[in-house]
Design a protein around this motif. Structure first.
Motif, PDB file in Angstrom:
ATOM      1  N   ILE A   1       7.515 -10.753  24.676  1.00  0.00           N
ATOM      2  CA  ILE A   1       8.871 -11.043  24.205  1.00  0.00           C
ATOM      3  C   ILE A   1       9.586 -11.960  25.193  1.00  0.00           C
ATOM      4  O   ILE A   1      10.185 -12.967  24.816  1.00  0.00           O
TER       5      ILE A   1
ATOM      6  N   ALA B   1       6.317  -6.349  25.513  1.00  0.00           N
ATOM      7  CA  ALA B   1       7.590  -6.687  26.148  1.00  0.00           C
ATOM      8  C   ALA B   1       7.431  -7.953  26.972  1.00  0.00           C
ATOM      9  O   ALA B   1       8.308  -8.836  26.961  1.00  0.00           O
TER      10      ALA B   1
ATOM     11  N   THR C   1       6.374  -8.828  17.368  1.00  0.00           N
ATOM     12  CA  THR C   1       6.297  -8.386  18.764  1.00  0.00           C
ATOM     13  C   THR C   1       7.332  -7.306  19.055  1.00  0.00           C
ATOM     14  O   THR C   1       6.985  -6.227  19.543  1.00  0.00           O
ATOM     15  N   PHE C   2       8.595  -7.564  18.734  1.00  0.00           N
ATOM     16  CA  PHE C   2       9.580  -6.573  19.194  1.00  0.00           C
ATOM     17  C   PHE C   2       9.592  -5.319  18.340  1.00  0.00           C
ATOM     18  O   PHE C   2       9.831  -4.232  18.863  1.00  0.00           O
TER      19      PHE C   2
ATOM     20  N   ALA D   1      12.993  -4.700  24.245  1.00  0.00           N
ATOM     21  CA  ALA D   1      12.661  -4.813  22.825  1.00  0.00           C
ATOM     22  C   ALA D   1      13.912  -4.763  21.957  1.00  0.00           C
ATOM     23  O   ALA D   1      14.069  -5.565  21.032  1.00  0.00           O
TER      24      ALA D   1
ATOM     25  N   CYS E   1       6.687  -3.116  19.364  1.00  0.00           N
ATOM     26  CA  CYS E   1       7.023  -2.564  20.676  1.00  0.00           C
ATOM     27  C   CYS E   1       7.998  -1.395  20.528  1.00  0.00           C
ATOM     28  O   CYS E   1       7.801  -0.325  21.125  1.00  0.00           O
TER      29      CYS E   1
ATOM     30  N   PRO F   1       3.065  -1.266  24.715  1.00  0.00           N
ATOM     31  CA  PRO F   1       4.433  -1.801  24.605  1.00  0.00           C
ATOM     32  C   PRO F   1       4.789  -2.724  25.753  1.00  0.00           C
ATOM     33  O   PRO F   1       5.560  -3.674  25.561  1.00  0.00           O
TER      34      PRO F   1
END
Lengths: 202, 891
Positions: free
Chosen positions: B498, B495, B364-365, B405, B368, B491
């Protein structure tokens, strides 16, 4: 080479050769023959016409897109190979069947249908396409700026003008000289004919 | 199979997803992207530059299909199925879905949706969009294949497919040197290492007797057999080479920074979130087979720790935004590797659980971050971090997303990166305790150092780009702004994810992480993730990390400057130097070897081949003579009829003529006469098929030969060689002939294999319905061979076409330019392409060879001047001119 006799014969032989090549293709399973030799014979027939008439004559009559013949031939062969998988058989599984031909109740013969023959048809077209593609590419390779088809065929039998150029190594006696002499004679005899005939047939 | 697949899709529409046979359901997921690749050009015709939405829709369908499996996976079911492919080798087309596969599948498809949507705006309309989306879809399908494969061979195929699609995507900008270099490097390293892995798989097969993955994993006896096998260590090393190269770990990391030449969405997709995870995935997949041993701990965790710190340290000096992210990816993947290595002795579960959780969080991060970097590069037209600063006000949304991120990567609470980093620290402490303390406490220390480095470069991304002063650089536009929602939404979604995972981790852990952990390590502890555990060792380590991280950040520039200075001083201490030297030397060796063999003279090639035949016969012959074994069969019977004798004499005569006649045309006629005589021999020996084919082929090849010779216009004498050369040739020919003769004479000494031609004869009519056995073998029994042969024929046709085309282009110019002289130029011997006359005007294109003036002599031959060129000179200059031409074309 482009004499009247050759030109006339080429047309006659062409038809017979093509018919025979199709015969070879279709009857390959039971008598000598098959897709490959049939295809090569077909191209031989075309090559004969090329020798007699030149490339333009062929290109005007056949669509000169031989590469697509190759593509379709390969595609056809692959499809016949894959087709059994659709009905859950193995790759390349073949099948055959017989038909009795009857007209008004009278038995006149038997037709055999083989699935492998369809594969052979693919081979046939691939071979024809590939060989014609090679042949036409070599034949119409434009290296010279003179009228290519005419002088090409003149060259085929050594009819070109500067064949008299002496080789560096001394020519051996015997068989060699005979061949050379024949060639030289033919050059002299046919050169005049060639020019006249080609004009006529254009 | 195809039929069943169609039927399955029909069922899908009719009954919904659940009723499907699991095999066809998973096969549908894997094959859908591949099949849809064919539809991309049509979609492009309809949608033009919006075709990315079509690709994203396919990814979305895959995502939904995979997500539909989650409930049943959570209940502990593992859908699986197989169809046999090569059963004799235990190679099957087998699919298998467990928690780990589903997790990877979900990550790939979810990131895929975002990336493919994002690409709609990132790529401009003029680029080759069809190719781009096709590659991406192929890649996605291959990743699903890797995830769901239940057979090692099948897994290997999909594995290499991901390498190939990655190669295509890195080299997407085909014209730039850097992307060619990067693509080649990635392919050589990952593909080459994949071969080691392949051997490792074969070792596994040798131990267990199967390629089935779930079969090995669920069979305790097999697992025990692997661990006890003497092949254990070498198998582990071979497989790890493949996995480490794919995940850019250890010494193999060097391909990943160069892979950043790909378009940024590709980097985000392949080289951060998914493809590089394949190595980690494999390590997780094979975890039950190898873990619990010292080898595993030392290799996986040890290499992981070193890579983590090394890559984190190297990240500090990078100035390219994507290079920073590349090194951070390497470092983060090393976290994962380390954690999988930690499960050896004590408290199994925490390491694996932490690794799986971090796998999800990192995807995920990092995706991103890449997408944000793509936005920044898209707006600023540069990726150089030194030229950036103060963008906070101009790009507020990008700024907020970047903070989220990068903070997640640095491990700041309450984001998801914090949670998995806590687990990482916890597992490292457990590991140290399990190893008995003392020196083992180095492990948590190293873990903290890795965390500190991560913290420093993560904050550099935020602070250097968005705060401080706006730089005045001519390359950077004066005013920038946030891009359109198409590029911001992906993104932003990540985010949000996240933050959500950070705040409420439990549903994600229950649905995704725990099933995967169960798949890797059955009987692992249930994972409990929470933001606050009390003051644990891990929490203290986090505090230390933050403190040291801030400290390190203040020294950032000094460290980076020191690294740059070190590199300048010692350019040879780098893995890239090793790689470049190796590749350069390989090319040089290949070129030298090629020049040695490829002199452009067919006669030389024939000579080499004949020499090889002689060599191959001489060795056993010498051996037989030395040991006193018979070299002749004693019971040979020679009985040749007069008619055969005549035919043989004719054949020999024709062959003799072909080798001594002084000109090309008679020579060709003699050689075709030879062919016709051989055809006659076939007919005589009652092989009508062969005879007919030989006749036709001979006719055609004669015509082609004559055509070629006439086109080449070589009417000079063809035997310019000296007596010495002739003697040598005669010697080689004689030796080769004797070798073949001896071979045939001795053939009877050895017991022949049992002939299977009677099988064809017996079964031919029954099985195929054809009576001509030759044709039946060609089109039916050995149809597989035939299809290969006609493919070769087609390729040969294309190759000849290319040869002629390239020749025509080059020669055409030279002939046109100096039509009078050059067209009459003849080069003796086998060197045929016309070479330009020095001093004569040459057109825009360069021609094949250039010959210095002193090697050219002009003969006044009647009224036509002719030229002859020293053959040696031509040959020596041919290579040079040729390579020049190639170099020019490359440019």
């Amino acid at each position: 080479m482009s004499t009247v006799i050759v030109k006339t014969m080429a047309r006659a032989v062409l038809i017979v050769a093509i018919l025979f090549s199709i015969y070879l293709l279709l009857n390959g399973a039971n008598v000598p023959g098959g897709g490959f030799v049939g295809g090569v014979l077909f191209v031989c027939a075309i090559a004969l016409v090329y020798v007699a008439y030149g490339m333009k004559y062929i290109n005007n009559r056949l669509k000169p897109d031989y590469l697509s013949w190759v593509a379709y031939g390969l595609l056809f062969a692959s499809i016949t190979a894959i087709a059994p998988m659709i009905v859950n058989h193995n790759y390349f599984r073949s099948a055959f069947t017989h038909y009795h031909l009857e007209i008004f109740g009278i038995h006149i013969g038997e037709i055999e249908l083989l699935s492998s023959m369809f594969f052979d048809i693919g081979v046939y077209f691939t071979v024809i396409g590939a060989l014609l593609f090679i042949l036409t590419n070599i034949a119409s390779d434009k290296i010279k700026e003179t009228d290519e088809s005419e002088s090409d065929r003149a060259d085929l039998l050594g009819e070109s003008e500067d064949f008299s150029l002496k080789p560096k190594a001394p020519v051996k006696t015997g068989a060699t000289n005979v061949t050379a002499d024949i060639t030289a004679n033919m050059t002299a005899n046919t050169a005049a004919n060639t020019v006249a005939n080609t004009e006529e047939f254009k | 199979m195809v039929f069943h697949l169609l039927y399955s899709t029909y069922q899908l529409e009719k009954h919904g997803v659940i009723t499907l046979d699991p095999f066809y359901f998973i096969a549908l997921i894997v094959l859908l992207p591949f099949v849809m690749t064919l539809a991309v050009p049509f979609a492009y015709k309809l949608m033009k530059e919006k075709v990315g939405w079509f690709a994203a829709a396919i990814a979305a369908v895959c995502f939904l299909l995979i997500a539909s499996m989650v409930p049943s996976i959570m209940d502990g079911n593992n859908p699986a199925g197989a169809v046999s492919w090569i059963p004799s080798l235990s190679v099957n087309l087998a699919f298998y879905a467990d928690g780990l596969a589903v997790l990877l599948g979900l990550i790939v498809s979810f990131i895929g949706i975002l990336i493919l949507s994002y690409s709609n705006k990132y790529l401009s309309k003029d680029e080759d969009l069809v190719r781009y989306y096709q590659y991406l879809l192929v890649f996605m399908g291959s990743m699903f294949g890797v995830a769901f494969s239940d057979n090692l061979i099948q897994l290997f195929i999909f594995w290499e497919l991901t390498s190939i699609s990655s190669f295509m995507l890195i080299g997407y900008y085909r014209k730039t040197k850097e992307s060619i270099y990067g693509a080649t490097k990635a392919l050589l390293i990952t593909g080459g290492a994949g071969l080691f892995m392949f051997v490792g798989f074969m070792c596994l097969f040798a131990i267990t007797g199967t390629y089935g993955i779930s079969e090995m994993l669920t069979n305790p006896e097999m697992l025990a057999a692997i661990k006890e096998s003497p092949l254990f260590t070498i198998t582990l090393i071979l497989i790890l080479i493949g996995a480490l190269a794919k995940s850019a770990q250890g010494p193999f990391f060097i391909w990943l920074p160069n892979a950043m030449e790909a378009p940024t969405p590709v980097s985000a997709f392949l080289h951060s979130a998914t493809m590089v995870k394949a190595g980690v995935f494999l390590v997780a997949r094979l975890h039950p087979m190898f873990s619990g041993t010292t080898d595993w701990f030392v290799l996986v965790a040890g290499l992981g720790l070193i890579t983590m710190i090394g890559a984190g340290f190297l990240a500090l000096k990078q100035t390219d935004l994507k290079a920073i992210l590349a090194f951070s990816t390497i470092s983060q993947l090393a976290y994962l590797m380390t954690m999988f290595g930690f499960t050896t002795y004590a408290e199994p579960g925490i390491g694996v659980s932490a690794a799986v959780f971090h796998l999800l969080n990192h995807a995920t991060f990092k995706a991103c971050l890449f997408l944000l970097v793509g936005i920044i590069a898209h707006e600023l037209h540069t990726r150089d971090i030194r030229k950036m600063g103060g963008l906070r006000k101009e790009m507020p949304i990008t700024f907020v997303l970047m903070v989220i991120a990068a903070a997640a990567m640095a491990g700041i609470p309450p984001l998801n990166g914090y949670l998995s980093k806590e687990l990482f620290y916890e597992s490292s402490v457990h590991m140290a305790e399990a190893l008995g303390g003392g020196i083992a406490y180095l492990i948590p220390v190293l873990a903290v150092i890795g965390g500190v480095l991560t913290f420093a470069y993560s904050f550099r991304l935020i602070l250097k780009i968005f705060t401080g002063k706006r730089t005045e650089d001519p390359d950077v536009p004066k005013h920038v702004h946030d891009p359109s929602w198409v590029m911001l939404a992906p993104p932003a979604i990540l985010a949000v994810l996240i933050v959500v995972i950070g705040l409420v981790p439990t549903p994600f852990v229950e649905a995704l992480v725990q099933p995967a952990v169960n798949a890797i390590l059955p009987g692992a502890e249930h994972l409990h993730v929470a933001l606050w555990h009390g003051i644990t060792p891990a929490f203290i380590m986090t505090i230390i990390t933050f403190a040291l991280g801030i400290l390190l950040y203040t020294q950032y520039d000094r460290i980076a400057a020191w690294q740059v200075r070190f590199n300048e001083k010692h350019p040879k201490i780098s893995l890239n130097y090793v790689y470049n030297t190796m590749v350069d030397n390989a090319f040089r060796f290949g070129a030298t070897f090629g020049r040695m063999l490829q002199k452009g003279s067919p006669r030389r090639y024939v000579g080499i081949m004949l020499a090889f035949i002689i060599f191959m016969v001489a060795i056993p012959l010498g051996f037989a003579l030395a040991t006193g074994q018979p070299i002749f069969s004693t019971n040979l019977i020679f009985k040749i009829a007069i008619s055969e004798m005549i035919l043989f004499i004719l054949i020999v005569l024709a062959a003799w003529g072909a080798s001594v006649l002084p000109r090309y045309v008679p020579m060709i006629l003699a050689s075709s006469a030879l062919g016709f005589f051989v055809a006659l021999l076939y007919a005589y020996l009652k092989a009508p098929d062969l005879a007919m084919t030989q006749l036709c082929v001979e006719t055609l090849s004669t015509i082609m030969f004559l055509l070629v010779i006439m086109k080449l216009r070589t009417k000079e004498a063809i035997r310019p060689e000296t007596n010495k050369v002739r003697l040598r040739n005669a010697f080689i020919a004689l030796c080769a002939a004797s070798a073949l003769f001896l071979l045939l004479m001795g053939a009877d000494l050895f017991p022949a294999f049992e002939s299977f031609s009677h099988y064809f004869m017996d079964k031919g009519v029954e099985l195929t319905g054809g009576k001509n056995i030759v044709n039946v073998i060609v089109v039916d029994f050995r149809g597989y061979d035939t299809i290969g042969e006609i493919s070769v024929l087609s390729i040969a046709a294309l190759a000849i076409y290319n040869l002629i085309q390239s020749r025509t282009k080059k020669d055409g110019v030279s002939v046109d330019a100096d039509a009078d002289a050059a067209s009459k130029t003849a080069v003796p011997g086998n060197f045929v392409p016309s070479c330009p006359i020095p001093g004569a005007p040459v057109g825009g294109n360069q021609v094949l060879g250039h010959v210095p003036c002193e090697d050219v002599t002009i003969h006044q031959n009647g009224d036509k001047p002719t030229m002859s060129v020293d053959e040696k000179s031509v040959n020596s200059h041919l290579d040079e001119g040729f390579s020049n031409t190639i170099r020019e074309e490359k440019k």
